[in-house]
Design a protein around this motif. Sequence first.
Motif, PDB file in Angstrom:
ATOM      1  N   VAL A   1      -7.328   3.519  -2.846  1.00  6.61           N
ATOM      2  CA  VAL A   1      -7.777   2.477  -1.916  1.00  6.61           C
ATOM      3  C   VAL A   1      -9.250   2.686  -1.607  1.00  6.61           C
ATOM      4  O   VAL A   1     -10.044   1.756  -1.577  1.00  6.61           O
ATOM      5  CB  VAL A   1      -6.941   2.517  -0.617  1.00  6.61           C
ATOM      6  N   ASP A   2      -9.619   3.938  -1.368  1.00  9.09           N
ATOM      7  CA  ASP A   2     -10.994   4.316  -1.053  1.00  9.09           C
ATOM      8  C   ASP A   2     -11.194   5.716  -1.634  1.00  9.09           C
ATOM      9  O   ASP A   2     -10.360   6.599  -1.409  1.00  9.09           O
ATOM     10  CB  ASP A   2     -11.177   4.323   0.470  1.00  9.09           C
TER      11      ASP A   2
ATOM     12  N   PRO B   1      -3.825   5.416   4.003  1.00  2.00           N
ATOM     13  CA  PRO B   1      -3.636   4.565   2.818  1.00  2.00           C
ATOM     14  C   PRO B   1      -4.321   5.196   1.599  1.00  2.00           C
ATOM     15  O   PRO B   1      -5.501   5.536   1.661  1.00  2.00           O
ATOM     16  CB  PRO B   1      -4.317   3.250   3.198  1.00  2.00           C
TER      17      PRO B   1
ATOM     18  N   ARG C   1      -3.038   1.082  -3.834  1.00  2.00           N
ATOM     19  CA  ARG C   1      -2.482  -0.269  -3.737  1.00  2.00           C
ATOM     20  C   ARG C   1      -1.610  -0.555  -4.954  1.00  2.00           C
ATOM     21  O   ARG C   1      -1.871  -0.044  -6.047  1.00  2.00           O
ATOM     22  CB  ARG C   1      -3.593  -1.310  -3.704  1.00  2.00           C
TER      23      ARG C   1
ATOM     24  N   VAL D   1       0.848  -1.189   0.000  1.00  3.41           N
ATOM     25  CA  VAL D   1       0.000   0.000   0.000  1.00  3.41           C
ATOM     26  C   VAL D   1       0.889   1.246   0.000  1.00  3.41           C
ATOM     27  O   VAL D   1       1.901   1.304   0.704  1.00  3.41           O
ATOM     28  CB  VAL D   1      -0.914   0.019   1.249  1.00  3.41           C
TER      29      VAL D   1
ATOM     30  N   CYS E   1       0.945   4.996   1.121  1.00  4.05           N
ATOM     31  CA  CYS E   1       0.259   5.853   2.094  1.00  4.05           C
ATOM     32  C   CYS E   1       0.743   7.285   1.975  1.00  4.05           C
ATOM     33  O   CYS E   1       1.851   7.544   1.498  1.00  4.05           O
ATOM     34  CB  CYS E   1       0.540   5.359   3.515  1.00  4.05           C
TER      35      CYS E   1
END
Length: 124
Positions: A53-54, A32, A35, A23, A25
């Motif tokens: 990631v989100d 995070p 990926r 990941v 970050c």
Amino acid sequence: MLLAHGTEAPFCGTLLDEKRAGVFCCRECGLPLFRTATKFESGTGWPSFTQPVDEAHVRAVEDRAYGMVRVETRCARCDSHQGHVFPDGPAPTRLRYCINSIALTFVPEGERLPDPLLRGDGTA
């Protein structure tokens, strides 16, 4: 660089060739962001990703600097500049999150994510 919204020179970042599972970050706060599975070689000289990631972890801000309109990406937690997102990426998203290596910290799969509230020795 992160809070001044600068951009590193292409092909100089340490994470450009990072291919291990893991990941990426935010270097400032540890959130995070991307990926390795979404990383691809864009040929631009910056690490590029198809999606975060989100979606809630990356904030989009209109950037009108340098006489053009772009979409700047910022960390949703600390508001640090990460890079820009462009609509010329590969499937499935067709997005290219073009991110500064200096804005990221890489955490290999299986290792703990950074906790920004801890000092380097693991204590608060």
